[in-house]
Design a protein around this motif. Structure first.
Motif, PDB file in Angstrom:
ATOM      1  N   ILE A  96      32.813  30.950  30.731  1.00  0.00           N
ATOM      2  CA  ILE A  96      33.263  29.556  30.804  1.00  0.00           C
ATOM      3  C   ILE A  96      33.620  29.188  32.242  1.00  0.00           C
ATOM      4  N   GLN A  97      34.422  30.026  32.873  1.00  0.00           N
ATOM      5  CA  GLN A  97      34.895  29.737  34.221  1.00  0.00           C
ATOM      6  C   GLN A  97      33.771  29.720  35.247  1.00  0.00           C
ATOM      7  N   VAL A  98      32.959  30.758  35.238  1.00  0.00           N
ATOM      8  CA  VAL A  98      31.882  30.849  36.223  1.00  0.00           C
ATOM      9  C   VAL A  98      30.920  29.680  36.069  1.00  0.00           C
ATOM     10  N   ASN A  99      30.581  29.340  34.840  1.00  0.00           N
ATOM     11  CA  ASN A  99      29.642  28.245  34.618  1.00  0.00           C
ATOM     12  C   ASN A  99      30.197  26.911  35.113  1.00  0.00           C
ATOM     13  N   VAL A 100      31.432  26.597  34.750  1.00  0.00           N
ATOM     14  CA  VAL A 100      32.005  25.306  35.136  1.00  0.00           C
ATOM     15  C   VAL A 100      32.231  25.242  36.648  1.00  0.00           C
ATOM     16  N   LEU A 101      32.773  26.302  37.224  1.00  0.00           N
ATOM     17  CA  LEU A 101      33.048  26.288  38.669  1.00  0.00           C
ATOM     18  C   LEU A 101      31.755  26.281  39.484  1.00  0.00           C
ATOM     19  N   ASP A 102      30.763  27.058  39.067  1.00  0.00           N
ATOM     20  CA  ASP A 102      29.483  27.041  39.779  1.00  0.00           C
ATOM     21  C   ASP A 102      28.807  25.676  39.681  1.00  0.00           C
ATOM     22  N   ALA A 103      28.881  25.061  38.493  1.00  0.00           N
ATOM     23  CA  ALA A 103      28.277  23.736  38.321  1.00  0.00           C
ATOM     24  C   ALA A 103      29.005  22.695  39.160  1.00  0.00           C
ATOM     25  N   ALA A 104      30.321  22.823  39.243  1.00  0.00           N
ATOM     26  CA  ALA A 104      31.093  21.896  40.072  1.00  0.00           C
ATOM     27  C   ALA A 104      30.719  22.043  41.541  1.00  0.00           C
ATOM     28  N   LEU A 105      30.541  23.282  41.984  1.00  0.00           N
ATOM     29  CA  LEU A 105      30.155  23.523  43.373  1.00  0.00           C
ATOM     30  C   LEU A 105      28.749  22.981  43.650  1.00  0.00           C
ATOM     31  N   ALA A 106      27.829  23.217  42.737  1.00  0.00           N
ATOM     32  CA  ALA A 106      26.449  22.765  42.919  1.00  0.00           C
ATOM     33  C   ALA A 106      26.335  21.253  42.954  1.00  0.00           C
ATOM     34  N   ASN A 107      27.313  20.571  42.342  1.00  0.00           N
ATOM     35  CA  ASN A 107      27.267  19.109  42.284  1.00  0.00           C
ATOM     36  C   ASN A 107      28.323  18.448  43.163  1.00  0.00           C
ATOM     37  N   ASP A 108      28.833  19.204  44.133  1.00  0.00           N
ATOM     38  CA  ASP A 108      29.718  18.667  45.177  1.00  0.00           C
ATOM     39  C   ASP A 108      30.971  17.995  44.613  1.00  0.00           C
ATOM     40  N   VAL A 109      31.570  18.602  43.594  1.00  0.00           N
ATOM     41  CA  VAL A 109      32.824  18.059  43.066  1.00  0.00           C
ATOM     42  C   VAL A 109      33.911  18.205  44.129  1.00  0.00           C
ATOM     43  N   GLU A 110      34.554  17.098  44.428  1.00  0.00           N
ATOM     44  CA  GLU A 110      35.507  17.083  45.538  1.00  0.00           C
ATOM     45  C   GLU A 110      36.767  17.893  45.258  1.00  0.00           C
ATOM     46  N   ARG A 111      37.334  17.717  44.089  1.00  0.00           N
ATOM     47  CA  ARG A 111      38.651  18.283  43.800  1.00  0.00           C
ATOM     48  C   ARG A 111      38.615  18.956  42.430  1.00  0.00           C
ATOM     49  N   VAL A 112      38.909  20.251  42.400  1.00  0.00           N
ATOM     50  CA  VAL A 112      38.939  21.012  41.152  1.00  0.00           C
ATOM     51  C   VAL A 112      40.314  21.639  40.994  1.00  0.00           C
ATOM     52  N   LEU A 113      40.847  21.571  39.782  1.00  0.00           N
ATOM     53  CA  LEU A 113      42.078  22.274  39.446  1.00  0.00           C
ATOM     54  C   LEU A 113      41.743  23.294  38.367  1.00  0.00           C
ATOM     55  N   PHE A 114      41.866  24.575  38.696  1.00  0.00           N
ATOM     56  CA  PHE A 114      41.651  25.653  37.734  1.00  0.00           C
ATOM     57  C   PHE A 114      42.982  26.033  37.122  1.00  0.00           C
ATOM     58  N   LEU A 115      43.033  26.069  35.790  1.00  0.00           N
ATOM     59  CA  LEU A 115      44.264  26.431  35.097  1.00  0.00           C
ATOM     60  C   LEU A 115      44.182  27.852  34.570  1.00  0.00           C
ATOM     61  N   GLY A 116      45.150  28.656  34.926  1.00  0.00           N
ATOM     62  CA  GLY A 116      45.199  30.039  34.488  1.00  0.00           C
ATOM     63  C   GLY A 116      46.289  30.270  33.473  1.00  0.00           C
ATOM     64  N   SER A 117      47.023  31.345  33.643  1.00  0.00           N
ATOM     65  CA  SER A 117      48.081  31.720  32.711  1.00  0.00           C
ATOM     66  C   SER A 117      49.055  32.642  33.433  1.00  0.00           C
ATOM     67  N   SER A 118      50.306  32.603  33.015  1.00  0.00           N
ATOM     68  CA  SER A 118      51.302  33.461  33.655  1.00  0.00           C
ATOM     69  C   SER A 118      51.090  34.930  33.327  1.00  0.00           C
ATOM     70  N   CYS A 119      50.190  35.247  32.384  1.00  0.00           N
ATOM     71  CA  CYS A 119      49.922  36.651  32.063  1.00  0.00           C
ATOM     72  C   CYS A 119      49.135  37.351  33.173  1.00  0.00           C
ATOM     73  N   ILE A 120      48.731  36.606  34.207  1.00  0.00           N
ATOM     74  CA  ILE A 120      48.033  37.216  35.342  1.00  0.00           C
ATOM     75  C   ILE A 120      48.944  38.143  36.138  1.00  0.00           C
ATOM     76  N   TYR A 121      50.257  37.997  35.950  1.00  0.00           N
ATOM     77  CA  TYR A 121      51.199  38.769  36.765  1.00  0.00           C
ATOM     78  C   TYR A 121      51.496  40.131  36.136  1.00  0.00           C
ATOM     79  N   PRO A 122      51.885  41.115  36.957  1.00  0.00           N
ATOM     80  CA  PRO A 122      52.177  42.450  36.432  1.00  0.00           C
ATOM     81  C   PRO A 122      53.259  42.429  35.349  1.00  0.00           C
ATOM     82  N   LYS A 123      53.155  43.383  34.428  1.00  0.00           N
ATOM     83  CA  LYS A 123      54.091  43.457  33.309  1.00  0.00           C
ATOM     84  C   LYS A 123      55.529  43.569  33.789  1.00  0.00           C
TER      85      LYS A 123
END
Length: 327
Positions: free
Chosen positions: A101-128
């Motif tokens: 999902i992420q790679v497809n949307v971000l790559d498509a945004a880059l290929a189509n010169d999207v000016e401003r992207v906000l990627f939403l993650g999760s707080s689970c990215i941080y160490p336990k």
């Protein structure tokens, strides 16, 4: 590296209300809140597709859609999400689906010169066992919580892809890491949801049926921070208009409560008067997860909806939609 648009140094400011704004995941908990916020703020061309209309795991379909709509702004709120049970049972699905999902949307945004992207993650990215409250620079400094490490790795990859676009192409793309979210359009499935909606469903059903007790997983001692989805949406627009930097920004309230306290509050809000029991043979997950929201505060934003108010609103919404909600 200085970010730029069309070779001009980028300075955050009010977004163009007439521009096309694509919200990926616009029917979900966060995405639907963002759509409500954008529309209330005067954006006249907010677009999105349901998963039945557009499978974000289909690269060709995503490129075709972004190429056709040509959005100026994108918020990537689409994700495969779930609670401890779902994450620990289906790690391959959570890693593979979210990466695609992420790679497809971000790559498509880059290929189509999207000016401003906000990627939403999760707080689970941080160490336990990250130092509390968790700062943004805690990323990649320790081992992840094993029950959701696959999902966390996918989200970390999204952050790094956003940062890589900034370095390689100089575009003002940013990412934000929300704490535990809740509100309208959440997933209330008894097996696939996060802790708060699962508890709302459990206690509401118990109150309705007159059950004598409710049994929850774990000890009830872990501490969690909760943010209403409408506050999250407000923070997203604020960041897109006021922040530009390579580091992900934590989005939360800056305060936490125990799962036991949450359960007691939900019991009160739903009208359940029976006994709450705790199955200590089940995992607790991370002992504490409180975000340091100093960077967000420095950008000029703080949460407005109290936990009590937010849960009352969510329980009302759940009861109004119990026949049609997910789960």
């Amino acid at each position: 590296m200085t970010t730029a648009v069309d070779g001009v140094e980028y300075t955050p400011g009010e977004l163009d209300r007439d521009a096309t704004f694509y919200v990926a995941g616009h029917r979900g908990l966060v995405g639907s809140a963002i759509v409500r916020k954008l529309q209330a703020s005067g954006f006249g061309n907010v677009v999105g597709k349901t998963s039945a209309e557009l499978d974000l795991k289909d690269r060709d379909a995503v490129f075709a859609y972004v190429g056709e709509t040509r959005p100026k702004y994108v918020v990537l709120a689409a994700a495969k999400v779930g609670g401890i049970l779902a994450n620990s049972t289906y790690p391959v699905d959570f890693l593979s689906d979210n990466m695609r999902i992420q790679v497809n949307v971000l790559d498509a945004a880059l290929a189509n010169d999207v000016e401003r992207v906000l990627f939403l993650g999760s707080s689970c990215i941080y160490p336990k066992f990250a130092e509390q409250p968790i700062r943004e620079d805690s990323l990649l400094t320790g081992h992840l919580e094993p029950t959701n490490d696959a999902y966390a790795i996918a989200k970390i990859a999204g952050i790094l892809q956003t940062q890589a676009v900034r370095r390689q192409y100089g575009l003002p793309w940013i990412s934000a890491m929300p704490t535990n979210l809740y509100g309208p359009n959440d997933n209330f499935s008894p097996t696939g949801s996060h802790v708060l909606p699962a508890l709302i469903r459990r206690y509401d059903e118990a109150a309705t049926s007159g059950a004598e007790s409710v049994t929850n997983w774990g000890t009830g001692t872990p501490r969690r921070e909760f943010l209403h989805a409408d506050d999250m949406a407000d923070a997203c627009l604020h960041l897109m208009e006021h922040y530009d930097g390579p580091d992900q920004v934590n989005v939360g309230t800056g305060s936490d409560v125990t799962i036991r306290e949450i359960a007691d509050t939900i019991a009160r809000v739903t009208g359940f008067t029976g006994e709450t029991r705790w199955d200590t043979s089940k995992p607790d997950g991370t002992p504490q997860k409180l975000l340091d929201v100093s960077k967000l505060a420095d950008a000029g934003w703080r949460a407005k909806i109290s936990l009590e108010e937010g849960m009352e609103r969510t329980v009302r919404w759940y009861r109004d939609h119990v026949g049609t909600i997910r789960g």
